[in-house]
Design an enzyme around this catalytic site. Structure first.
Site, PDB file in Angstrom:
ATOM      1  N   LEU A   1       0.864  -1.172   0.000  1.00 44.95           N
ATOM      2  CA  LEU A   1       0.000   0.000   0.000  1.00 44.95           C
ATOM      3  C   LEU A   1       0.901   1.222   0.000  1.00 44.95           C
ATOM      4  O   LEU A   1       1.977   1.198   0.611  1.00 44.95           O
ATOM      5  CB  LEU A   1      -0.891   0.037   1.247  1.00 44.95           C
ATOM      6  CG  LEU A   1      -1.983  -1.034   1.387  1.00 44.95           C
ATOM      7  CD1 LEU A   1      -2.700  -0.884   2.722  1.00 44.95           C
ATOM      8  CD2 LEU A   1      -2.979  -0.960   0.242  1.00 44.95           C
ATOM      9  N   ASP A   2       0.479   2.284  -0.662  1.00 47.80           N
ATOM     10  CA  ASP A   2       1.257   3.524  -0.630  1.00 47.80           C
ATOM     11  C   ASP A   2       1.406   4.011   0.806  1.00 47.80           C
ATOM     12  O   ASP A   2       0.565   3.714   1.664  1.00 47.80           O
ATOM     13  CB  ASP A   2       0.563   4.606  -1.458  1.00 47.80           C
ATOM     14  CG  ASP A   2       0.552   4.303  -2.944  1.00 47.80           C
ATOM     15  OD1 ASP A   2       1.311   3.421  -3.373  1.00 47.80           O
ATOM     16  OD2 ASP A   2      -0.233   4.943  -3.665  1.00 47.80           O
ATOM     17  N   LYS A   3       2.421   4.784   1.048  1.00 52.61           N
ATOM     18  CA  LYS A   3       2.697   5.278   2.398  1.00 52.61           C
ATOM     19  C   LYS A   3       1.493   5.992   3.005  1.00 52.61           C
ATOM     20  O   LYS A   3       1.153   5.776   4.172  1.00 52.61           O
ATOM     21  CB  LYS A   3       3.893   6.246   2.356  1.00 52.61           C
ATOM     22  CG  LYS A   3       4.270   6.819   3.713  1.00 52.61           C
ATOM     23  CD  LYS A   3       5.481   7.740   3.609  1.00 52.61           C
ATOM     24  CE  LYS A   3       5.828   8.343   4.967  1.00 52.61           C
ATOM     25  NZ  LYS A   3       7.027   9.227   4.875  1.00 52.61           N
TER      26      LYS A   3
ATOM     27  N   THR B   1      -1.665   5.736   2.078  1.00 53.97           N
ATOM     28  CA  THR B   1      -2.898   4.960   1.982  1.00 53.97           C
ATOM     29  C   THR B   1      -2.999   4.066   3.209  1.00 53.97           C
ATOM     30  O   THR B   1      -2.036   3.392   3.576  1.00 53.97           O
ATOM     31  CB  THR B   1      -2.909   4.098   0.711  1.00 53.97           C
ATOM     32  OG1 THR B   1      -2.783   4.944  -0.437  1.00 53.97           O
ATOM     33  CG2 THR B   1      -4.193   3.290   0.599  1.00 53.97           C
TER      34      THR B   1
ATOM     35  N   ARG C   1      -5.096   6.536  -7.692  1.00 54.96           N
ATOM     36  CA  ARG C   1      -4.842   7.975  -7.599  1.00 54.96           C
ATOM     37  C   ARG C   1      -4.729   8.600  -8.991  1.00 54.96           C
ATOM     38  O   ARG C   1      -5.294   9.672  -9.261  1.00 54.96           O
ATOM     39  CB  ARG C   1      -3.569   8.212  -6.793  1.00 54.96           C
ATOM     40  CG  ARG C   1      -3.666   7.700  -5.363  1.00 54.96           C
ATOM     41  CD  ARG C   1      -2.307   7.596  -4.687  1.00 54.96           C
ATOM     42  NE  ARG C   1      -1.669   8.896  -4.554  1.00 54.96           N
ATOM     43  CZ  ARG C   1      -0.439   9.076  -4.088  1.00 54.96           C
ATOM     44  NH1 ARG C   1       0.294   8.013  -3.731  1.00 54.96           N
ATOM     45  NH2 ARG C   1       0.074  10.282  -3.987  1.00 54.96           N
TER      46      ARG C   1
END
Length: 365
Positions: free
Chosen positions: A145-147, A149, A248
């Site tokens: 997961l993105d930082k 998110t 995104r």
């Protein structure tokens, strides 16, 4: 150096992996070149039969490995991990929302990276020792997961589970549902975004963009759960491909950036009226088959800032889970065209049959 031929029994945890991968796990000082040489000369065998580095192995099989060779080069020093503090252990263990013999599911908070990188000191991967318990091996990440998110993150507890889950994600059989707040309201409540994505030149791979010519195919389904006038909408997102920053990029590309995503939405991604400037993208639910049978289906609670924003906008959180997770990937445009052509052909064929039938009846009259 020893002159004795060695024999090893393949363990349950190594079921289905490649033979060269087995060497990396259990005899890491043996180079691939050496393994390939043993295979080429017939010295490497599985249950008595000649083997190659790419062969898949099964639990219970017997590996015959030649005598250990002298190490010519000075072995690389093993880098020891810095022990975690009590606070770090407690922090990591508090993230666990599902646990069984093969997997954990974490509710990752926003602001914590999944893996390390430049100037990234604390991350999920670096804290996994807190979840090792009595297992021989360290837990393993199987997706990211993105930082910024938050939400459900699956972690494998064994090597066998890691291989199984990795296949589920690469084969797109794992299902993920995200919640997001977006700027403005889409004109279509339920839509499919199909826009190819590539790395944006000049950003060092740190940013992606829609690229119709060079981009990799990317598909995202969105559904509007609730709307706050024309100001913002709360949406459910389901990625059917796994491109970097896909959700995104896609939402920004259709003119509805995720609230708080300045990287892709710029100044337009921030709402006034006290709405948090943090990213409003949350991995709400993950559903995946389990290596021991059955499945994992876990829902992650919202972080504080996201829950507060829903309340400020007048949204009722319980409404979001009324939406049903799609079990099958929607058809692509090409598949839709093929099906439409087949349907049209069937209709024409049926009509010809009707005309012939009427003609035959007229003749009989």
């Amino acid at each position: 150096m020893t002159d004795a031929v060695r024999q090893f029994t393949v363990g349950y945890d190594d079921e289905g992996i490649r033979l060269d991968r087995w060497f990396k796990r259990h005899l890491p000082d043996t180079s691939f070149t050496t393994v390939a040489k043993w295979a080429r000369t017939g010295q490497l065998r599985i249950d008595g039969a000649r083997a190659t580095p790419g062969d898949r192995i099964s639990a219970g099989q017997i590996l015959r490995v030649p005598p250990e060779e002298a190490v010519k080069d000075t072995p690389k020093p093993v880098r020891e991990r810095t022990p975690l503090s009590d606070d770090q252990v407690a922090f990591m263990q508090d993230m666990v929302i599902h646990q069984d013999f093969q997997a954990f599911v974490l509710n990752k908070p926003p602001g914590l990276a999944t893996q390390g990188g430049t100037k990234t000191v604390e991350h999920v991967d670096g804290l996994l020792d807190a979840l090792q318990y009595d297992n021989e091996g360290r837990p393993k990440l199987v997706h990211r997961l993105d930082k910024d998110t938050s939400g459900a993150l699956l972690v494998a507890r064994t090597s066998r589970a890691a291989a199984f889950f990795a296949k589920a994600f690469s084969g797109r059989t794992a299902r993920k549902v995200y919640w997001a707040l977006i700027v403005d309201v889409p004109s279509i409540d339920d839509g499919m975004i199909e826009l190819p994505i590539a790395k944006q030149p000049g950003t060092g791979g740190e940013k992606m963009h829609v690229d119709e010519k060079e981009g990799a195919p990317a598909r995202t389904r969105y559904r509007v759960i609730e709307r706050a006038g024309n100001r913002a909408a709360w949406v459910e997102l389901q990625p059917f491909t796994g491109r970097t920053h896909q959700l995104r990029v896609h939402m920004a590309a259709i003119g509805h950036p995720i609230v708080g995503d300045g990287k892709y939405g710029g100044a337009a991604a921030f709402l006034t009226g006290g709405i948090s400037r943090k990213m409003h993208l949350h991995a709400r639910r993950i559903k995946v088959d389990h290596p021991d049978g059955g499945g994992i289906d876990v829902t992650a609670e919202l972080p504080t800032h996201f829950a507060e924003s829903l309340k400020q906008l007048g949204f009722e959180e319980s409404l979001g889970d009324d939406l049903v997770l799609e079990e099958k990937t929607p058809p692509t445009r090409a598949q839709q065209k093929t099906r439409a052509k087949a349907h049209a052909k069937g209709v024409r064929k049926a009509r010809r049959g009707e005309r012939r039938g009427r003609g035959e009846r007229d003749d009989k009259k």
